[in-house]
Write a protein that holds these residues in place. Structure first.
Motif, PDB file in Angstrom:
ATOM      1  N   GLN A 258       0.331  -1.430   0.398  1.00 22.94           N
ATOM      2  CA  GLN A 258       0.341   0.294  -0.018  1.00 22.94           C
ATOM      3  C   GLN A 258       0.748   1.266   0.013  1.00 22.94           C
ATOM      4  O   GLN A 258       0.473   2.245  -0.518  1.00 22.94           O
ATOM      5  CB  GLN A 258      -1.292  -0.081   1.029  1.00 22.94           C
ATOM      6  N   ILE A 259       2.162   1.281   0.660  1.00 23.94           N
ATOM      7  CA  ILE A 259       2.901   2.494   0.964  1.00 23.94           C
ATOM      8  C   ILE A 259       3.974   2.823  -0.560  1.00 23.94           C
ATOM      9  O   ILE A 259       3.340   3.836  -0.951  1.00 23.94           O
ATOM     10  CB  ILE A 259       3.842   2.652   1.496  1.00 23.94           C
TER      11      ILE A 259
ATOM     12  N   GLY B   9      -0.472   2.225  -3.625  1.00 27.67           N
ATOM     13  CA  GLY B   9      -1.361   2.575  -3.049  1.00 27.67           C
ATOM     14  C   GLY B   9      -0.838   4.531  -3.118  1.00 27.67           C
ATOM     15  O   GLY B   9      -1.171   5.517  -3.968  1.00 27.67           O
ATOM     16  N   THR B  10       0.047   4.983  -2.758  1.00 24.84           N
ATOM     17  CA  THR B  10       0.232   5.898  -2.605  1.00 24.84           C
ATOM     18  C   THR B  10       1.157   6.866  -3.727  1.00 24.84           C
ATOM     19  O   THR B  10       1.907   7.289  -3.612  1.00 24.84           O
ATOM     20  CB  THR B  10       1.124   6.569  -0.921  1.00 24.84           C
ATOM     21  N   GLY B  11       1.785   5.767  -4.889  1.00 25.42           N
ATOM     22  CA  GLY B  11       2.887   6.284  -5.562  1.00 25.42           C
ATOM     23  C   GLY B  11       4.378   6.455  -5.647  1.00 25.42           C
ATOM     24  O   GLY B  11       5.114   6.987  -6.214  1.00 25.42           O
ATOM     25  N   PHE B  12       4.251   6.069  -3.478  1.00 22.99           N
ATOM     26  CA  PHE B  12       6.343   6.491  -3.889  1.00 22.99           C
ATOM     27  C   PHE B  12       7.237   5.477  -4.666  1.00 22.99           C
ATOM     28  O   PHE B  12       7.753   5.826  -4.473  1.00 22.99           O
ATOM     29  CB  PHE B  12       6.290   6.132  -2.456  1.00 22.99           C
TER      30      PHE B  12
END
Length: 82
Positions: free
Chosen positions: A32-33, A36-39
């Motif tokens: 998710q990190i 999901g966040t685009g990191f």
């Protein structure tokens, strides 16, 4: 800067994750990190889109713009800026 923004948008559009992407079997929060966040795409964009160009320009300052393609890009950016 217009060219950098263009590269960032192209890389982000081409690197969107699939719906059920997993990151080497790591926990879901890690996925998710990264996805999901685009990191992950932020890191990839910095490495591919900006870092190589900036290092090349800092080492070969005059040689970097000493061709017609770079000169044309420079003048297009100057038109956009003003």
């Amino acid at each position: 800067q217009f060219g950098v923004i263009f590269v960032v948008f192209c890389i982000n559009l081409s690197g969107a994750p699939i719906a059920d992407a997993e990151l080497w079997g790591l926990p879901e929060i890690v996925g998710q990190i990264f996805f999901g966040t685009g990191f992950a795409m932020i890191l990839f964009t910095c490495m591919v889109g900006q870092l190589n160009t900036q290092v090349n320009a800092s080492i070969c300052m005059v040689d970097f713009i000493n061709n017609y393609i770079s000169l044309f890009t420079f003048w297009c950016c100057m038109v956009v800026e003003f």
